[in-house]
Design a protein around this motif. Structure first.
Motif, PDB file in Angstrom:
ATOM      1  N   GLN A 153       0.809  -1.218   0.000  1.00 27.31           N
ATOM      2  CA  GLN A 153       0.000   0.000   0.000  1.00 27.31           C
ATOM      3  C   GLN A 153       0.844   1.272   0.000  1.00 27.31           C
ATOM      4  OE1 GLN A 153      -3.101   0.253   2.924  1.00 27.31           O
ATOM      5  NE2 GLN A 153      -3.737  -1.879   2.676  1.00 27.31           N
ATOM      6  N   MET A 154       2.141   1.129   0.074  1.00 32.41           N
ATOM      7  CA  MET A 154       3.001   2.291   0.231  1.00 32.41           C
ATOM      8  C   MET A 154       2.849   3.285  -0.914  1.00 32.41           C
ATOM      9  SD  MET A 154       7.141   2.449   0.729  1.00 32.41           S
ATOM     10  CE  MET A 154       7.988   4.008   0.949  1.00 32.41           C
ATOM     11  N   HIS A 155       2.920   2.808  -2.160  1.00 31.78           N
ATOM     12  CA  HIS A 155       2.845   3.728  -3.295  1.00 31.78           C
ATOM     13  C   HIS A 155       1.478   4.411  -3.374  1.00 31.78           C
ATOM     14  CE1 HIS A 155       6.741   2.604  -4.723  1.00 31.78           C
ATOM     15  NE2 HIS A 155       6.410   1.334  -4.847  1.00 31.78           N
ATOM     16  N   THR A 156       0.425   3.663  -3.078  1.00 31.46           N
ATOM     17  CA  THR A 156      -0.910   4.264  -3.091  1.00 31.46           C
ATOM     18  C   THR A 156      -1.028   5.357  -2.042  1.00 31.46           C
ATOM     19  OG1 THR A 156      -1.860   2.162  -3.836  1.00 31.46           O
ATOM     20  CG2 THR A 156      -3.372   3.781  -2.917  1.00 31.46           C
ATOM     21  N   MET A 157      -0.513   5.075  -0.856  1.00 33.57           N
ATOM     22  CA  MET A 157      -0.545   6.072   0.210  1.00 33.57           C
ATOM     23  C   MET A 157       0.289   7.294  -0.149  1.00 33.57           C
ATOM     24  SD  MET A 157      -0.191   3.421   3.440  1.00 33.57           S
ATOM     25  CE  MET A 157       0.058   4.726   4.654  1.00 33.57           C
ATOM     26  N   GLN A 158       1.441   7.077  -0.778  1.00 32.53           N
ATOM     27  CA  GLN A 158       2.289   8.202  -1.172  1.00 32.53           C
ATOM     28  C   GLN A 158       1.606   9.080  -2.218  1.00 32.53           C
ATOM     29  OE1 GLN A 158       5.914   6.068  -2.277  1.00 32.53           O
ATOM     30  NE2 GLN A 158       6.956   6.916  -0.499  1.00 32.53           N
ATOM     31  N   TRP A 159       0.989   8.465  -3.204  1.00 26.90           N
ATOM     32  CA  TRP A 159       0.320   9.254  -4.235  1.00 26.90           C
ATOM     33  C   TRP A 159      -0.888   9.992  -3.674  1.00 26.90           C
ATOM     34  CZ3 TRP A 159       1.779  10.862  -8.847  1.00 26.90           C
ATOM     35  CH2 TRP A 159       2.852  10.213  -9.467  1.00 26.90           C
ATOM     36  N   LEU A 160      -1.587   9.376  -2.733  1.00 27.38           N
ATOM     37  CA  LEU A 160      -2.713  10.057  -2.100  1.00 27.38           C
ATOM     38  C   LEU A 160      -2.234  11.246  -1.281  1.00 27.38           C
ATOM     39  CD1 LEU A 160      -5.714  10.171  -1.539  1.00 27.38           C
ATOM     40  CD2 LEU A 160      -5.393   8.519   0.314  1.00 27.38           C
ATOM     41  N   GLY A 161      -1.183  11.026  -0.490  1.00 25.92           N
ATOM     42  CA  GLY A 161      -0.630  12.135   0.282  1.00 25.92           C
ATOM     43  C   GLY A 161      -0.058  13.228  -0.607  1.00 25.92           C
ATOM     44  N   ALA A 162       0.639  12.830  -1.670  1.00 31.16           N
ATOM     45  CA  ALA A 162       1.193  13.818  -2.594  1.00 31.16           C
ATOM     46  C   ALA A 162       0.085  14.606  -3.287  1.00 31.16           C
ATOM     47  CB  ALA A 162       2.072  13.121  -3.629  1.00 31.16           C
ATOM     48  N   GLY A 163      -1.010  13.926  -3.607  1.00 26.89           N
ATOM     49  CA  GLY A 163      -2.128  14.630  -4.228  1.00 26.89           C
ATOM     50  C   GLY A 163      -2.700  15.705  -3.326  1.00 26.89           C
ATOM     51  N   ILE A 164      -2.809  15.399  -2.038  1.00 22.52           N
ATOM     52  CA  ILE A 164      -3.294  16.398  -1.080  1.00 22.52           C
ATOM     53  C   ILE A 164      -2.332  17.577  -1.005  1.00 22.52           C
ATOM     54  CG2 ILE A 164      -3.827  16.810   1.343  1.00 22.52           C
ATOM     55  CD1 ILE A 164      -4.707  13.870   1.517  1.00 22.52           C
ATOM     56  N   MET A 165      -1.035  17.278  -0.911  1.00 21.20           N
ATOM     57  CA  MET A 165      -0.034  18.339  -0.809  1.00 21.20           C
ATOM     58  C   MET A 165       0.005  19.197  -2.069  1.00 21.20           C
ATOM     59  SD  MET A 165       3.216  16.614   1.145  1.00 21.20           S
ATOM     60  CE  MET A 165       3.098  16.094   2.856  1.00 21.20           C
ATOM     61  N   LEU A 166      -0.064  18.575  -3.231  1.00 23.70           N
ATOM     62  CA  LEU A 166      -0.013  19.332  -4.485  1.00 23.70           C
ATOM     63  C   LEU A 166      -1.263  20.184  -4.662  1.00 23.70           C
ATOM     64  CD1 LEU A 166       1.537  16.674  -6.885  1.00 23.70           C
ATOM     65  CD2 LEU A 166       2.653  18.690  -5.903  1.00 23.70           C
ATOM     66  N   THR A 167      -2.398  19.705  -4.169  1.00 24.62           N
ATOM     67  CA  THR A 167      -3.617  20.507  -4.234  1.00 24.62           C
ATOM     68  C   THR A 167      -3.485  21.766  -3.382  1.00 24.62           C
ATOM     69  OG1 THR A 167      -4.968  18.528  -4.621  1.00 24.62           O
ATOM     70  CG2 THR A 167      -6.096  20.504  -3.839  1.00 24.62           C
ATOM     71  N   VAL A 168      -2.968  21.578  -2.170  1.00 23.97           N
ATOM     72  CA  VAL A 168      -2.746  22.741  -1.298  1.00 23.97           C
ATOM     73  C   VAL A 168      -1.712  23.679  -1.915  1.00 23.97           C
ATOM     74  CG1 VAL A 168      -1.993  23.467   0.994  1.00 23.97           C
ATOM     75  CG2 VAL A 168      -3.371  21.404   0.737  1.00 23.97           C
ATOM     76  N   THR A 169      -0.675  23.100  -2.526  1.00 24.32           N
ATOM     77  CA  THR A 169       0.353  23.912  -3.175  1.00 24.32           C
ATOM     78  C   THR A 169      -0.235  24.755  -4.296  1.00 24.32           C
ATOM     79  OG1 THR A 169       2.063  22.276  -2.670  1.00 24.32           O
ATOM     80  CG2 THR A 169       2.532  23.833  -4.449  1.00 24.32           C
ATOM     81  N   ALA A 170      -1.079  24.151  -5.126  1.00 18.24           N
ATOM     82  CA  ALA A 170      -1.710  24.891  -6.223  1.00 18.24           C
ATOM     83  C   ALA A 170      -2.584  26.024  -5.684  1.00 18.24           C
ATOM     84  CB  ALA A 170      -2.539  23.932  -7.077  1.00 18.24           C
ATOM     85  N   ALA A 171      -3.295  25.759  -4.576  1.00 17.81           N
ATOM     86  CA  ALA A 171      -4.137  26.798  -3.990  1.00 17.81           C
ATOM     87  C   ALA A 171      -3.288  27.960  -3.466  1.00 17.81           C
ATOM     88  CB  ALA A 171      -4.980  26.202  -2.865  1.00 17.81           C
ATOM     89  N   ILE A 172      -2.173  27.647  -2.828  1.00 18.27           N
ATOM     90  CA  ILE A 172      -1.296  28.707  -2.312  1.00 18.27           C
ATOM     91  C   ILE A 172      -0.679  29.493  -3.453  1.00 18.27           C
ATOM     92  CG2 ILE A 172       0.794  29.166  -0.986  1.00 18.27           C
ATOM     93  CD1 ILE A 172       0.151  26.732   0.714  1.00 18.27           C
ATOM     94  N   ALA A 173      -0.222  28.812  -4.511  1.00 18.79           N
ATOM     95  CA  ALA A 173       0.368  29.499  -5.657  1.00 18.79           C
ATOM     96  C   ALA A 173      -0.653  30.412  -6.319  1.00 18.79           C
ATOM     97  CB  ALA A 173       0.903  28.478  -6.659  1.00 18.79           C
ATOM     98  N   ALA A 174      -1.903  29.952  -6.435  1.00 22.55           N
ATOM     99  CA  ALA A 174      -2.945  30.795  -7.013  1.00 22.55           C
ATOM    100  C   ALA A 174      -3.187  32.023  -6.144  1.00 22.55           C
ATOM    101  CB  ALA A 174      -4.229  29.978  -7.160  1.00 22.55           C
TER     102      ALA A 174
END
Length: 342
Positions: free
Chosen positions: A310-331
């Motif tokens: 489950q490691m890769h799935t968990m990493q991609w899920l966590g990365a997706g959350i972080m990248l979403t927040v990153t996009a919101a901050i950049a905007a």
């Protein structure tokens, strides 16, 4: 009278002269590179040094593993001498875990705050460069370099860790030492802290203050992430039905699995679970304790775990959350900066 054997050298047309040259950065891109070249070169140099160190250390570890027999390389059977290699791996993973801190404090925080503090932002935007173009360039160039550096470090560290990640319980993949510095996680984590630092610098407009505040926010993000990281996974259970008395074996976890929860539980015939402390207070007599467990229909043990699959799935899920927040901050940085930057 002089005779020319060839035509005099004539200046080549402007288009032809430039066609053979390497294109150079101009405008805001050139300014960003010029302003932050020290930080950029430092990041590149540290990346190269870390890659060289990891390649050397992995070579030493593989040489040691090659001296072992196939039976010794099975899960949980590595000799005690391997501890020094696992310690090196864990220590280096801990060092790489500081990349988000460096990205936020030393790259993100001074990015816009320095220009606002020195007046460079006002000078640049008073020319023909728009605020949107300036902000986009300020964010894009360091972010691109950061992505490249984090991706290279993650790939090399994953290559180092991969041969032994299921061979020993000393290298738990659920810890931040490995989970946060492999796969997509370093890229997403570094971009998040970088964008946080840029936003803080834009709002506070002072470099030193922005760096201190960013450090506090990054530490807080790390604490929250450590608390909720494992919630991204789906906990599985393994159990036995051969009793819990002397000689009864505990459930065997798959290779690379990490036990979760409070430990082992009693499994009842109905499929329910009881805490392992059940019936401990009845009596010191083992017969009384056994009778208590039988009265509760205990038939075996049960354990919770997270499989390494489950490691890769968990990493991609966590990365997706972080990248979403990153996009919101950049905007936010771009939209807010276009109207209220100066």
């Amino acid at each position: 009278m002089t005779t020319l054997t060839r035509d005099p050298v004539r200046p080549a047309p402007r288009g032809r002269a430039r066609s053979g040259r390497i294109p150079r950065l101009g405008g805001p891109a050139w300014l960003v590179r010029r302003q932050h070249r020290a930080a950029f070169w430092t990041l590149i140099a540290l990346t190269i040094l870390c890659v060289i160190a990891m390649v050397i250390l992995r070579g030493q570890m593989m040489d040691y593993l090659d001296t072992l027999g196939s039976s010794q390389r099975k899960s949980g059977s590595l000799p005690a001498d391997f501890e020094k290699y696992s310690d090196r791996l864990a220590s280096f993973g801990g060092y790489l875990g500081y990349l988000p801190v460096l990205a936020g404090v030393f790259l993100g925080a001074p990015l816009i705050a320095g220009d606002l503090e020195t007046g460079t932002a006002k000078l640049v935007t008073s020319q023909s460069v728009s605020r949107l173009r300036w902000l986009t360039t300020k964010l894009a160039i360091p972010a691109a370099l950061l992505v490249l550096s984090a991706a290279v470090l993650a790939a090399v560290f994953s290559w180092w860790w991969h041969p032994v990640k299921t061979l020993t319980g000393q290298l738990e993949w659920t810890s931040g030492t490995f989970f946060d510095v492999t796969g997509i996680m370093p890229v997403a984590y570094a971009l998040l802290t970088f964008s946080v630092g840029a936003a803080v610098g834009m709002l506070l407009r002072r470099t030193l203050v922005s760096m201190v505040v960013t450090l506090g926010i990054v530490v807080a993000i790390g604490v929250v992430w450590d608390r909720f990281r494992l919630d991204l996974g789906h906990i599985l259970s393994v159990s036995t039905d051969k009793g819990v008395g002397p000689g009864a074996r505990l459930p065997k976890l798959p290779a690379g699995a990490i036990q979760q929860g409070q430990g082992t539980y009693f499994l009842t015939s109905s499929g329910g679970r009881l805490d392992w402390t059940t019936c401990l207070g009845t009596s010191d007599d083992s017969k009384a304790h056994t009778a208590c467990l039988e009265s509760k229909h205990v038939i075996g043990w049960s354990m919770d775990y997270l499989p390494i699959s489950q490691m890769h799935t968990m990493q991609w899920l966590g990365a997706g959350i972080m990248l979403t927040v990153t996009a919101a901050i950049a905007a936010f940085v771009i939209l807010w900066g276009r109207k209220r930057l100066l």
